[in-house]
Design a protein around this motif. Structure first.
Motif, PDB file in Angstrom:
ATOM      1  N   LEU A  68       0.818  -1.207   0.000  1.00  0.00           N
ATOM      2  CA  LEU A  68       0.000   0.000   0.000  1.00  0.00           C
ATOM      3  C   LEU A  68       0.852   1.256   0.000  1.00  0.00           C
ATOM      4  O   LEU A  68       0.673   2.151  -0.818  1.00  0.00           O
ATOM      5  CB  LEU A  68      -0.926   0.005   1.206  1.00  0.00           C
ATOM      6  N   MET A  69       1.814   1.354   0.914  1.00  0.00           N
ATOM      7  CA  MET A  69       2.600   2.563   1.028  1.00  0.00           C
ATOM      8  C   MET A  69       3.532   2.726  -0.165  1.00  0.00           C
ATOM      9  O   MET A  69       3.790   3.832  -0.619  1.00  0.00           O
ATOM     10  CB  MET A  69       3.397   2.556   2.328  1.00  0.00           C
ATOM     11  N   ARG A  76       9.877   1.662  -4.106  1.00  0.00           N
ATOM     12  CA  ARG A  76      10.037   0.228  -3.914  1.00  0.00           C
ATOM     13  C   ARG A  76      11.489  -0.065  -3.554  1.00  0.00           C
ATOM     14  O   ARG A  76      12.378   0.754  -3.762  1.00  0.00           O
ATOM     15  CB  ARG A  76       9.673  -0.540  -5.195  1.00  0.00           C
ATOM     16  N   GLU A  77      11.708  -1.243  -3.023  1.00  0.00           N
ATOM     17  CA  GLU A  77      13.071  -1.650  -2.696  1.00  0.00           C
ATOM     18  C   GLU A  77      13.961  -1.546  -3.927  1.00  0.00           C
ATOM     19  O   GLU A  77      13.601  -2.001  -5.015  1.00  0.00           O
ATOM     20  CB  GLU A  77      13.067  -3.078  -2.163  1.00  0.00           C
ATOM     21  N   GLY A  78      15.124  -0.916  -3.765  1.00  0.00           N
ATOM     22  CA  GLY A  78      16.067  -0.764  -4.862  1.00  0.00           C
ATOM     23  C   GLY A  78      15.943   0.542  -5.621  1.00  0.00           C
ATOM     24  O   GLY A  78      16.862   0.917  -6.355  1.00  0.00           O
ATOM     25  N   ILE A  86      16.570   2.975  -1.649  1.00  0.00           N
ATOM     26  CA  ILE A  86      15.605   2.418  -0.715  1.00  0.00           C
ATOM     27  C   ILE A  86      15.916   0.944  -0.438  1.00  0.00           C
ATOM     28  O   ILE A  86      16.107   0.152  -1.370  1.00  0.00           O
ATOM     29  CB  ILE A  86      14.167   2.554  -1.251  1.00  0.00           C
ATOM     30  N   LEU A  87      15.958   0.590   0.846  1.00  0.00           N
ATOM     31  CA  LEU A  87      16.204  -0.799   1.247  1.00  0.00           C
ATOM     32  C   LEU A  87      14.936  -1.494   1.716  1.00  0.00           C
ATOM     33  O   LEU A  87      14.671  -2.636   1.322  1.00  0.00           O
ATOM     34  CB  LEU A  87      17.251  -0.836   2.369  1.00  0.00           C
ATOM     35  N   SER A  88      14.144  -0.844   2.561  1.00  0.00           N
ATOM     36  CA  SER A  88      12.931  -1.476   3.079  1.00  0.00           C
ATOM     37  C   SER A  88      12.052  -0.433   3.742  1.00  0.00           C
ATOM     38  O   SER A  88      12.506   0.667   4.084  1.00  0.00           O
ATOM     39  CB  SER A  88      13.277  -2.579   4.087  1.00  0.00           C
ATOM     40  N   LEU A  89      10.783  -0.775   3.926  1.00  0.00           N
ATOM     41  CA  LEU A  89       9.851   0.081   4.648  1.00  0.00           C
ATOM     42  C   LEU A  89       9.972  -0.202   6.137  1.00  0.00           C
ATOM     43  O   LEU A  89       9.924  -1.347   6.571  1.00  0.00           O
ATOM     44  CB  LEU A  89       8.421  -0.204   4.179  1.00  0.00           C
ATOM     45  N   LEU A  90      10.132   0.859   6.927  1.00  0.00           N
ATOM     46  CA  LEU A  90      10.255   0.713   8.380  1.00  0.00           C
ATOM     47  C   LEU A  90       8.934   0.933   9.096  1.00  0.00           C
ATOM     48  O   LEU A  90       8.647   0.302  10.107  1.00  0.00           O
ATOM     49  CB  LEU A  90      11.294   1.698   8.928  1.00  0.00           C
ATOM     50  N   GLY A  91       8.131   1.855   8.607  1.00  0.00           N
ATOM     51  CA  GLY A  91       6.875   2.159   9.282  1.00  0.00           C
ATOM     52  C   GLY A  91       6.066   3.135   8.455  1.00  0.00           C
ATOM     53  O   GLY A  91       6.529   3.680   7.460  1.00  0.00           O
TER      54      GLY A  91
END
Length: 297
Positions: A68-69, A76-78, A86-91
């Motif tokens: 969703l986010m 997106r990752e990468g 970007i590596l990952s969504l934290l929150g």
């Protein structure tokens, strides 16, 4: 999944976390009713709640919100945003998302707060975001989260901060009351941070366990999105739902940790932050909130 549905899930999930496992079933019966899909979604999040250990996140929410986010922020990752990968969504929250990323110029890990695209279209919320960056940038203190950069790309506004390894005080308090020594240490660190903040003419206005990060090097004060300059007596920020900039008289902050004057919609000052810190310290010692009310009454 629509943004409204996600916000409903997130709200119920956080409320469920405030209850013991025994109490959660009856709570979900009440709030979910005949919506069995909603209940399964909440139960799935609760089942994964303790799996991750990174910063500013509810781990299960981070996993469930990725799609969703990512769609709403376009990240997106990468992918790259400025000089950051970007590596990952934290929150995530009602205004945007926080990502773990790599600064490929300086070879360091950072956290990037990104406004949702629909939020970036609103000048009032962009102004809050810009002011948060300015507030943090002028604060140099070991117990205040450091800001590295601010930028705009492809319609997205973003804020680059230090990446903190640890957990929020809110997460730590889920384990119950804390030892007196821990409470004293946190009281000294956050009091010192607030002294720095207040000497710069800034009032945080949203001091709560979710905005305190516990790291190996000590506590860190986070999220100045509701902060204001003590000399600014006209323009105020946001409602409880982070919806808009309003005039004096709007209730700002998180209800259970707000000073009486904030609950009444009056102007907050440094004493309001000190009251909120006292409420937090009480919760750390007692193992439960000082005020459990869900509305100002």
């Amino acid at each position: 999944m629509s943004p409204d549905r996600w916000q409903q899930i997130e709200k119920i999930y956080h409320e469920a976390l405030q209850r013991t496992p025994v109490e959660r079933s009856a709570f979900l019966d009440e709030v979910c009713g005949s919506d069995h899909i909603l209940r399964k979604q909440i139960e799935s999040l609760l089942a994964h709640e303790g799996e991750a250990e990174d910063f500013i996140e509810k781990p299960a929410l981070a996993m469930a919100a990725q799609s969703l986010m990512g769609h709403q922020t376009g990240l997106r990752e990468g992918q790259t945003l400025g000089s950051y990968r970007i590596l990952s969504l934290l929150g995530s929250g009602g205004m945007g998302a926080v990502y773990k990323a790599t600064d490929f110029r300086l070879n360091r890990t950072v956290a990037i707060k990104v406004l949702l695209q629909n939020v970036s279209d609103r000048p009032d919320l962009k102004e809050r975001f810009r002011r948060e960056a300015q507030v943090i940038a002028n604060l140099n203190h070991p117990n205040v989260c450091v800001i590295h950069d601010i930028g705009h790309q492809d319609g997205l506004d973003y804020l680059v901060m230090e990446h903190l390894e640890g957990e929020t005080l809110a997460r730590r308090l889920e384990k119950g009351a804390r030892p007196a020594g821990d409470v004293m240490q946190l009281a000294m660190e956050i009091s010192d941070a607030l002294d720095k903040v207040h000497r710069h003419g800034v009032v945080h206005r949203d001091l709560k366990p979710n905005n305190i990060m516990l790291t190996k090097s000590g506590a860190k004060l986070l999220d100045f999105g509701l902060a204001k300059l003590a000399t600014n007596r006209v323009i105020e920020l946001s409602t409880l739902q982070d919806t808009d900039i309003t005039a004096e008289g709007t209730i700002l902050g998180t209800l259970q940790y707000m000073a009486p004057e904030q609950v009444q919609g009056n102007e907050a000052d440094a004493r309001s932050d000190i009251f909120s810190l006292g409420v937090i310290l009480y919760e750390m010692l007692a193992g439960h909130k000082a005020f459990e009310g869900k509305n100002p009454a």
